[in-house]
Motif scaffolding. Structure first.
Motif, short mmCIF file in Angstrom:
data_model
loop_
_atom_site.label_atom_id
_atom_site.label_comp_id
_atom_site.label_asym_id
_atom_site.label_seq_id
_atom_site.Cartn_x
_atom_site.Cartn_y
_atom_site.Cartn_z
N PHE A 213 15.99 -3.29 -3.88
CA PHE A 213 15.20 -2.33 -4.66
C PHE A 213 14.08 -1.69 -3.85
CE2 PHE A 213 17.32 -4.49 -8.17
CZ PHE A 213 17.74 -3.37 -8.87
N ILE A 214 13.65 -2.31 -2.75
CA ILE A 214 12.78 -1.59 -1.83
C ILE A 214 13.53 -0.39 -1.26
CG2 ILE A 214 11.71 -1.68 0.45
CD1 ILE A 214 9.91 -2.90 -1.52
N ASN A 215 14.79 -0.60 -0.90
CA ASN A 215 15.62 0.51 -0.42
C ASN A 215 15.78 1.57 -1.50
OD1 ASN A 215 17.95 1.54 1.54
ND2 ASN A 215 18.78 1.55 -0.52
N GLN A 216 16.01 1.14 -2.73
CA GLN A 216 16.25 2.10 -3.82
C GLN A 216 15.02 2.94 -4.13
OE1 GLN A 216 19.41 1.88 -3.43
NE2 GLN A 216 19.99 1.86 -5.59
N ILE A 217 13.85 2.32 -4.16
CA ILE A 217 12.65 3.10 -4.49
C ILE A 217 12.20 3.97 -3.32
CG2 ILE A 217 11.87 1.38 -6.16
CD1 ILE A 217 9.80 0.46 -4.13
N GLU A 218 12.60 3.60 -2.11
CA GLU A 218 12.26 4.43 -0.95
C GLU A 218 13.18 5.64 -0.85
OE1 GLU A 218 10.06 3.97 2.20
OE2 GLU A 218 8.97 3.44 0.38
N ASP A 219 14.47 5.46 -1.14
CA ASP A 219 15.45 6.51 -0.86
C ASP A 219 16.10 7.12 -2.09
OD1 ASP A 219 15.00 6.00 1.80
OD2 ASP A 219 16.75 4.71 2.04
N GLY B 246 0.82 -1.22 0.00
CA GLY B 246 0.00 0.00 0.00
C GLY B 246 0.84 1.26 0.00
N GLN B 247 1.93 1.25 0.76
CA GLN B 247 2.83 2.40 0.78
C GLN B 247 3.48 2.61 -0.58
OE1 GLN B 247 4.90 0.78 4.44
NE2 GLN B 247 5.09 2.96 4.89
N ILE B 248 3.92 1.52 -1.20
CA ILE B 248 4.56 1.63 -2.52
C ILE B 248 3.58 2.19 -3.54
CG2 ILE B 248 5.62 0.33 -4.40
CD1 ILE B 248 6.64 -1.65 -2.30
N LEU B 249 2.36 1.68 -3.53
CA LEU B 249 1.35 2.14 -4.49
C LEU B 249 1.03 3.61 -4.29
CD1 LEU B 249 -0.64 1.39 -6.75
CD2 LEU B 249 -2.28 0.75 -4.97
N GLN B 250 0.90 4.03 -3.04
CA GLN B 250 0.54 5.41 -2.75
C GLN B 250 1.67 6.39 -3.05
OE1 GLN B 250 -0.57 6.08 1.32
NE2 GLN B 250 -1.28 8.16 0.97
N GLN B 251 2.89 6.00 -2.73
CA GLN B 251 4.02 6.93 -2.86
C GLN B 251 4.67 6.90 -4.23
OE1 GLN B 251 6.73 5.91 0.30
NE2 GLN B 251 5.21 6.22 1.91
N CYS B 252 4.67 5.72 -4.88
CA CYS B 252 5.45 5.58 -6.12
C CYS B 252 4.60 5.21 -7.33
CB CYS B 252 6.54 4.53 -5.93
SG CYS B 252 7.64 4.86 -4.54
N GLY B 253 3.42 4.64 -7.13
CA GLY B 253 2.58 4.31 -8.27
C GLY B 253 2.53 2.82 -8.55
N ASP C 173 3.25 1.22 -11.41
CA ASP C 173 4.39 0.68 -12.16
C ASP C 173 5.47 0.16 -11.22
OD1 ASP C 173 3.22 1.27 -14.55
OD2 ASP C 173 4.27 3.16 -14.84
N VAL C 174 5.78 0.91 -10.19
CA VAL C 174 6.79 0.49 -9.22
C VAL C 174 6.31 -0.74 -8.46
CG1 VAL C 174 8.14 1.18 -7.20
CG2 VAL C 174 7.67 2.84 -9.02
N LEU C 175 5.03 -0.77 -8.12
CA LEU C 175 4.49 -1.94 -7.42
C LEU C 175 4.58 -3.19 -8.29
CD1 LEU C 175 3.11 -3.18 -4.98
CD2 LEU C 175 0.90 -2.50 -5.95
N VAL C 176 4.27 -3.07 -9.58
CA VAL C 176 4.40 -4.20 -10.50
C VAL C 176 5.85 -4.68 -10.55
CG1 VAL C 176 4.34 -4.81 -12.95
CG2 VAL C 176 2.40 -3.65 -11.91
N PHE C 177 6.76 -3.74 -10.56
CA PHE C 177 8.19 -4.08 -10.56
C PHE C 177 8.56 -4.89 -9.31
CE2 PHE C 177 12.39 -2.49 -9.02
CZ PHE C 177 13.19 -3.13 -9.95
N ILE C 178 8.08 -4.48 -8.16
CA ILE C 178 8.36 -5.20 -6.91
C ILE C 178 7.63 -6.54 -6.88
CG2 ILE C 178 8.03 -5.14 -4.40
CD1 ILE C 178 10.35 -3.44 -5.40
N ARG C 179 6.42 -6.58 -7.47
CA ARG C 179 5.66 -7.84 -7.49
C ARG C 179 6.37 -8.91 -8.32
NH1 ARG C 179 0.09 -6.95 -5.70
NH2 ARG C 179 -0.50 -8.98 -6.53
#
Length: 649
Positions: free
Chosen positions: A517-523, A75-82, A84-90
């Motif tokens: 990549f969780i670290n990378q998309i967060e920071d 939920g945080q990834i979807l809200q903050q990054c969109g 596309d980023v969530l699909v990448f992590i999935r």
């Protein structure tokens, strides 16, 4: 491969990865490195707590970044990054879920079955090959267990794919609803506009055409100009046409406007920050020529790449190489050197050569004339993935098999099927070392950013000394990451039954990639565009191709191991997989490429109820305002600014 060779590769990669990750955890704590390791948070004005005091804890490695990454929710990834980023992590999560179950099946069922064969004790009893399917006697009834595991793993993979597709499909619909204020939902891109000879312009044709055919929904248009010479404006046959409703825009974008399909070409406009403005100046009729040039360049790169891959397999097959090239025996004079050369060096060399592939492909995709960054990146993803499958996988497999079997095939031609089956399974050791190197070493370098760190250090101590530091902002390089992860998933699926010893390495690879990549998309990385999940259909194709390749490979392996009944029994599984693909193509794919009238109308009605329709429409009118394409703008087209990239003068 001997066990000591694999152990040497694993030891080197694990040791290097631990050193790099420890170094990263220390450098991340230093305030001077914030522009490298926290650029996203800096750009968003987030508070970053970094202790500037000289304390001992600042120089001790820690796992805090891993703990923080593990607490990030979808939920945080979807809200903050969109999306596309969530699909990448999935993609990582899919691989972890699939291969964890496959690993349990492989380690508890297939590994003991392959290794414990009282009827076949040979010189390879203590080699890695003794854990593969090649250790089973041809025609053995034990192969039915392998077939059962193949069915289980394949059906589990199809279940996960369906679950992922449905969930991302629902999230896409919701994301389009949440982003209904975006200007691209009201805007249509029109190309190949006919020239008005009477007024010597394109604009009057646009206004006349859409006023006539869409009188109730057409709002206005914005023609684009090529101002290469400011004193002589060039009329381009490209315009952004704005409609009063999403429904009107969706109807116009997804319809054929003229009996001649090469004029009045319409499509849903990219969001303003996603537009590649310079490529809009390329005539639509020239795009096939650009595609041909890109195809020729990709073919040349493929031919060039075949040389190092074949040479790499020569190093990996040291036993055969020393027969053909006696000086190579000198490697054995130094204790332990042979294990490093044959177990570690080939995968390092392969990774070095394929490092240039994504950058070459993204340049080719730029040349192809795509009008948006998202389409360019998706095209590059496809090119890189299929290049890697054809070269890094198939060419490595075939060249390794040929080097290993060419002598035996000529001296004992009747044994060729058995030799080939053994060669297919024997290549698993090379791919084990590849996954170790690409994962442990590659992901560690990704998070450390050594090139950027060195650049920042030199810059800070020379010409930029004493000046205020700026954050190093970059977007997520999907084209550089997705294909390599998908290739590793393909390798894992192909060898899941043949050599299950590879699976634990792959689970570790995906787990490390996930936290990195969780670290990378967060920071670190920022979002330059949002396609609402349009990457997923392509990722799905990569995974499905891996499943089909796994099943086809097992058909051949069962046949070569004198078990034709098992080969025939695999065919229904193939038919099931193809049927599943046809269902998904009809059920889910259209929603990822089109905007349904139902959703468009529903969002229009909701905006009218909330009284924000006029505001959203005005935003759409302002977003696509730049009237000129200037050379100076071409230099900044890769900017990730949310503002229009070309401003009127």
């Amino acid at each position: 491969m001997k066990a000591e060779n694999l152990l040497a590769s694993a030891s080197i990669n694990i040791g290097v990865a631990m050193f790099i990750l420890s170094l990263f955890s220390i450098l991340k704590k230093q305030p001077s490195n914030a522009p490298i390791y926290y650029p996203r948070r800096i750009s968003l004005n987030h508070h970053i707590f970094l202790d500037e005091r000289f304390t001992f804890s600042r120089f001790l490695p820690s796992l805090e970044w891993v703990r923080r990454a593990s607490r990030v929710s979808e939920g945080q990834i979807l809200q903050q990054c969109g999306l596309d980023v969530l699909v990448f992590i999935r993609l990582f999560k899919f691989g972890i879920n699939f291969f964890t179950v496959s690993c349990v099946v492989g380690v508890l069922v297939l590994l003991p079955l392959n290794y414990i064969d009282a009827d076949r004790l040979s010189s390879q009893f203590h080699s890695v090959n003794s854990f593969t399917i090649s250790n089973i006697i041809g025609g053995s009834n034990r192969l039915w267990v392998h077939l059962s595991c193949l069915y289980f793993i394949s059906c589990y993979g199809l279940y996960l794919l369906y679950k992922e597709y449905k969930d991302i499909w629902l999230k896409r619909i919701q994301q389009l609803h949440n982003l209904r204020h975006r200007p691209d939902q009201f805007t249509v891109l029109v190309r190949e506009i006919p020239f008005c000879n009477e007024h010597k312009a394109y604009g009057c044709c646009v206004d006349h055409f859409f006023s006539k055919h869409y009188p109730s929904s057409y709002q206005s248009y914005q023609i684009l100009y090529d101002c290469e010479e400011l004193e002589k404006l060039l009329e381009l046959p490209v315009a952004f046409v704005t409609f009063r409703s999403r429904l009107g825009a969706a109807l116009a974008a997804q319809s054929q406007q003229h009996s001649n399909p090469l004029v009045w070409i319409t499509g849903i406009a990219p969001e303003p920050r996603d537009v590649l403005w310079s490529n809009l100046a390329i005539p639509y009729r020239h795009l096939p020529l650009h595609e041909i040039v890109v195809f020729l360049l990709a073919s040349l790169l493929t031919i060039f790449f075949a040389i190092p891959v074949t040479a790499i397999q020569g190093i990996a097959k040291f036993e055969k190489l020393r027969k053909w090239f006696p000086p190579a025996m000198a490697v054995q004079l130094i204790p332990g050197l042979r294990s490093i050369v044959t177990g570690y060096l080939p995968s390092v060399i392969l990774n070095f050569f394929i490092y240039i592939v994504p950058f070459s492909m993204i340049a080719m995709a730029q040349m192809a004339g795509y009008i948006s960054r998202s389409k360019k990146d998706i095209k590059a993803c496809n090119m890189v993935f299929y290049f890697l499958v054809g070269n890094a996988f198939f060419l490595s497999l075939l060249s390794g098999s040929l080097l290993d079997q060419i002598g035996e095939s000529f001296t004992h031609p009747k044994d060729f099927p058995g030799h080939l089956a053994g060669a297919v399974s024997a290549q698993a050791d090379f791919f084990m070392t590849y996954i170790l190197t690409n994962g442990l070493f590659g992901f560690s370098l990704e998070i450390l950013q050594p090139g950027l760190f060195m650049w920042n250090y030199i810059k800070s101590h020379t010409w930029h000394r004493g000046k205020r530091k700026t954050a190093y902002l970059n977007s997520i390089p999907y084209y550089r990451i997705i294909p390599f992860v998908a290739l590793s998933i393909l390798i894992g699926m192909v060898y899941a039954i043949i050599s299950p010893l590879l699976l634990p390495f792959l689970v570790g690879y995906l787990l490390l990639g996930y936290v990195v990549f969780i670290n990378q998309i967060e920071d670190v990385y920022i979002t330059c565009y949002e396609t609402c999940g349009q990457y997923w259909p392509y990722i799905y194709q990569y995974i499905l191709a891996a499943l089909i390749l796994m099943q086809i490979t097992m058909v051949g392996v069962f046949g070569l191991m004198s078990k034709p009944s098992a080969s025939i029994s695999t065919i229904p599984l193939l038919l099931l997989t193809f049927g599943f693909n046809e269902y998904c193509k009809r059920r889910f794919v259209p929603t990822f490429h089109k905007y349904s009238m139902q959703d468009a109308k529903k969002n229009d009605e909701l905006d009218e109820q909330n009284g924000v329709m006029e505001t959203n429409l005005q935003n759409a009118l302002d977003a696509y305002c730049p009237p000129c394409l200037r050379p100076v703008d071409f230099e900044v087209e890769e900017s990730c600014s949310t503002q229009p990239l070309i401003s009127p003068k």
